[in-house]
Design an enzyme around this catalytic site. Structure first.
Site, PDB file in Angstrom:
ATOM      1  CG  ASP A  62    -103.592  56.807  19.012  1.00  0.00           C
ATOM      2  OD1 ASP A  62    -103.187  55.708  18.595  1.00  0.00           O
ATOM      3  OD2 ASP A  62    -103.783  57.784  18.280  1.00  0.00           O
ATOM      4  CB  CYS A  92    -106.470  60.943  30.170  1.00  0.00           C
ATOM      5  SG  CYS A  92    -107.186  60.827  28.525  1.00  0.00           S
ATOM      6  CG  ASP A 132     -88.880  18.409  34.445  1.00  0.00           C
ATOM      7  OD1 ASP A 132     -88.791  17.431  35.200  1.00  0.00           O
ATOM      8  OD2 ASP A 132     -88.848  18.315  33.208  1.00  0.00           O
ATOM      9  CB  THR A 161     -84.984  15.542  31.904  1.00  0.00           C
ATOM     10  OG1 THR A 161     -84.466  14.606  32.851  1.00  0.00           O
ATOM     11  CG2 THR A 161     -84.468  15.206  30.519  1.00  0.00           C
ATOM     12  CG  ASP A 204    -106.156  64.905  32.147  1.00  0.00           C
ATOM     13  OD1 ASP A 204    -106.235  63.975  32.964  1.00  0.00           O
ATOM     14  OD2 ASP A 204    -106.426  64.767  30.946  1.00  0.00           O
TER      15      ASP A 204
END
Length: 727
Positions: free
Chosen positions: A16, A382, A424, A426, A707
């Site tokens: 996770d 973290c 490009d 075409t 944190d």
């Protein structure tokens, strides 16, 4: 390194956060025969590069030893089954103290998961400890120690397991040291609070990771589980994933199409919005391709299956996004390297803060040990570690859901720095097939001229013939039968139509059969100067009219190019077509043109732009532009779900819209802006709480709250990208 390198992929459940991914990465790298590892937390996949003779079961065993679910992913396209709540992924895996989601919890409501139950248990134990401490003061310390054990034992077990398999400096290690240290200085009440906040943060990370994973996995839910297969003249209800190439299926009005295929009978509107985002349904008739997951909004269609379930458009998109998420961006790789030095450094700094002031300056041991433990919690990496991969994964998913496929974080990161784009012509700036632009009639109606031309072209697959037939169909012009129709080599086609002898061909060939008035000859010359091909209709030796055709620019091409120019990006068209046609298309779009180029010429021009200091993207079809695509800083393939569009170059614009190119660049800039904000949040909060802790204003639980809070803020900020919309 082995002479022959192989790749194996695995599904891993329970990852996770980036720290989870790092632990899995480190543990697998310790296995013999492993050459490289790529982990995608967002997709829940691991790709292992190895030599011959490698034991694949050792990866599953190693990952399960860490406390995660794992199984080989031999068919990554079977996305809808990979996270089946009733599946057996990681069956029999049950580690004591394992707090990551069990595979059987995939798809379960967040409050019913193990993480939520552990968090609730720790919270309840803390409340009980407070109550007991208030009612029976002598039981206060034992009650808080018991509450601490509820939350800390699983965390400490994970720290020990991670250390055994190569990650001694994990977040769980910092957490365990801080909590146990707090007990020794008599701060067990704060220790329990810290552990509870840590578990809350982990639970929130799990919710956010599930959202990110579901954003792209949700695409697979578009494909129905069953299909009506035709067998011996009857229809049988069968699982959609059992359909084989060449099978014929029946799709009723209102049903989702269960497989990629081609219409073999019927016609009607198909709503492609679930896959392409186009709000207007497309008319589909015999010979037209249809994609799995789109909705048949009209009449009954019989469809011949052209791709197995594991290789349909949606499965390939999901697979490409998962593979892209396994490829780390430069920023993410730097932060990974930084964190491997950063975490041990935090331990060292925490130790110095705890012992130096008491030893050198006579400070109080309890006070400085407390501050040292707080430093450990503040230093948890973290938020910093997840700041980049969360944003990259969300950006890749948001792009994929809009048909913007980027093969990795490095590509997504680099796109925002593009300063020149070579297109490009075409199939890229133009639709790739000619359409009728002008019908000039002489003595007859335009419909009659079109009918005569269409009669001769019936049954032909030549692009100009198809353009005439499409226009006749669109104008509902009658197409009479043609007799003795035959091609005249190098000139055109002729035959009998309604008792008249009709010829359709070039101006030069028509001049040998009839006299073209000077005024009409000048008109044809003017059309030719616009890059149009003109076919003249001659009936019984007299010119009846002529039809002009050209491969027209895509409807959104001018708008897309204008947006790029407004962003300061130089654009140039590189084509092998003749100069006259190229200049005519370029003039209508306002773009610089370079014509009559060979593939090596296109590559040379790309390198010339790079030599001038431009960061160049090349947009093409992925085949004849291969040298230039390879030479460019970023190669982007245009296509509508073809193998080339999805598997060539660094990125692909699935729906073939020029407007998608500036959108892709805008998405890159949005992602990079998000990453910068995330890093600022992660480091900024740490800096603030580091200062406040050292001066004594904050302690253990505010440190872990900082944190956890930073991690939640960073993840939530990254998830905003899932709702990204093009300008």
């Amino acid at each position: 390194m082995s002479a022959l390198r192989h790749e194996s992929r695995y599904r891993v459940s329970g990852m996770d956060c980036a720290a989870c991914g790092n632990k899995v990465d480190t543990a697998i790298r310790r296995l013999p025969g492993v050459e490289d590892v790529a982990v995608s937390v967002a997709a829940g996949t691991v790709k292992v590069s190895h030599g011959e003779g490698f034991d694949g079961t050792s990866v599953v065993r190693q990952v399960r030893n860490l406390g995660y679910g794992a199984e080989p992913a031999s068919d990554l396209a079977a996305i809808s089954n990979a996270h089946d709540p009733d599946g057996h992924e990681g069956e029999g895996h049950d580690h004591a103290g394992h707090t990551h989601d069990h595979p059987s919890e995939a798809g379960m409501a967040w409050w019913r998961t193990r993480k939520a139950r552990l968090t609730a248990a720790c919270g309840a134990a803390l409340v009980v400890a407070y109550a007991l401490g208030h009612l029976v003061p002598s039981l206060e310390r034992p009650a808080f120690l018991a509450a601490l054990a509820v939350g800390l034992v699983p965390v400490a077990w994970r720290a020990i397991t991670a250390a055994r398999f190569g990650t001694p400096f994990s977040i769980e290690t910092l957490m365990s040291i801080a909590a146990i240290g707090a007990v020794f200085i008599g701060a067990e009440e704060e220790a329990v609070t810290v552990v509870l906040l840590f578990l809350v943060g982990e639970m929130l990370e799990g919710v956010a990771a599930g959202r990110a994973r579901a954003s792209i996995q949700g695409l697979s839910a578009l494909v129905p589980k069953t299909a009506l297969l035709e067998v011996d003249g009857e229809t049988v209800d069968v699982p959609a994933d059992s359909l084989t190439i060449g099978s014929t299926i029946l799709v009723r009005p209102g049903d989702r199409i269960p497989a990629d295929g081609v219409v073999v009978e019927g016609s009607g509107e198909v709503d492609e919005a679930p896959v392409t985002g186009e709000s207007v349904p497309k008319r589909k008739t015999v010979g037209d391709p249809v994609f799995a997951g789109t909705v048949n909004a009209g009449s009954v269609l019989r469809v011949k299956v052209t791709a197995a379930a594991s290789d349909n458009t949606i499965a390939r998109v999901v697979r490409l996004v998962e593979e892209a998420q396994e490829s780390k961006s430069p920023t993410e790789r730097f932060i990974d390297r930084f964190s491997k030095v950063y975490t041990p450094a935090v331990l060292a700094v925490g130790a110095l803060v705890a012992v130096v002031p008491p030893l050198a300056f006579g400070g109080a041991w309890d006070e400085w040990i407390y501050k040292g433990l707080a430093i450990l919690l503040i230093g948890c990496p973290c938020a910093l570690v997840i700041s980049t991969p969360a944003a990259i994964a969300a950006g890749l998913s948001a792009g994929a859901r809009r048909g913007l496929l980027m093969k990795g974080g490095a590509v997504l990161e680099s796109l925002g720095g593009i300063t020149a784009i070579a297109f490009d012509k075409t199939g890229t700036l133009t639709a790739g097939k000619p359409v009728v632009t002008d019908i000039v009639a002489l003595g007859r109606s335009q419909t009659q001229v079109l009918s005569l031309a269409a009669a001769l072209e019936t049954g032909s697959n030549h692009p100009l013939a198809l353009a005439i037939l499409d226009r006749a169909k669109a104008d509902r012009a009658p197409i009479p039968p043609a007799f003795d129709a035959q091609a005249v080599p190098g000139e055109g086609v002729e035959g009998g139509v309604g008792g008249e002898r009709v010829f359709l061909g070039s101006q030069q060939a028509a001049a040998r059969r009839s006299t073209l008035p000077a005024e009409q000859a000048d008109a044809i010359k003017a059309l030719n100067s616009e890059g149009k091909t003109v076919s003249v209709v001659v009936v019984d030796g007299a010119v009846a009219g002529f039809i002009a055709m050209r491969d027209e620019a895509r409807p959104d091409a001018a708008d897309g190019l204008a947006s790029l120019k407004a962003s300061g990006i130089r654009t140039v068209m590189l084509t092998g077509d003749n100069k006259r046609t190229a200049e005519a298309v370029a003039a209508s779009l306002g773009i610089e043109a370079r014509a009559e180029l060979l593939p090596e010429d296109k590559q040379r021009i790309v390198r010339e732009l790079q030599a001038k200091g431009f960061k160049v993207a090349k947009i093409g079809d992925g085949i004849n532009d291969a040298p230039a695509l390879a030479a460019a800083d970023i190669g982007i393939a245009m296509g509508g779900g073809t193998d080339v569009a999805l598997e060539t170059a660094d990125a692909a614009v699935l729906h073939g819209r020029v407007r998608d190119i500036p959108d892709m660049i805008d998405l890159s800039k949005s992602v990079m802006g998000n990453i910068r904000v995330n890093i600022a949040i992660a480091l900024g909060l740490k800096a603030v709480f580091l200062v406040t802790t050292l001066v004594g204003l904050t302690g253990l639980w505010p440190a872990i709250l900082a944190d956890t809070g930073a991690t939640v803020l960073v993840t939530a900020n990254a998830m905003r990208l899932l709702g990204w919309k093009s300008r």
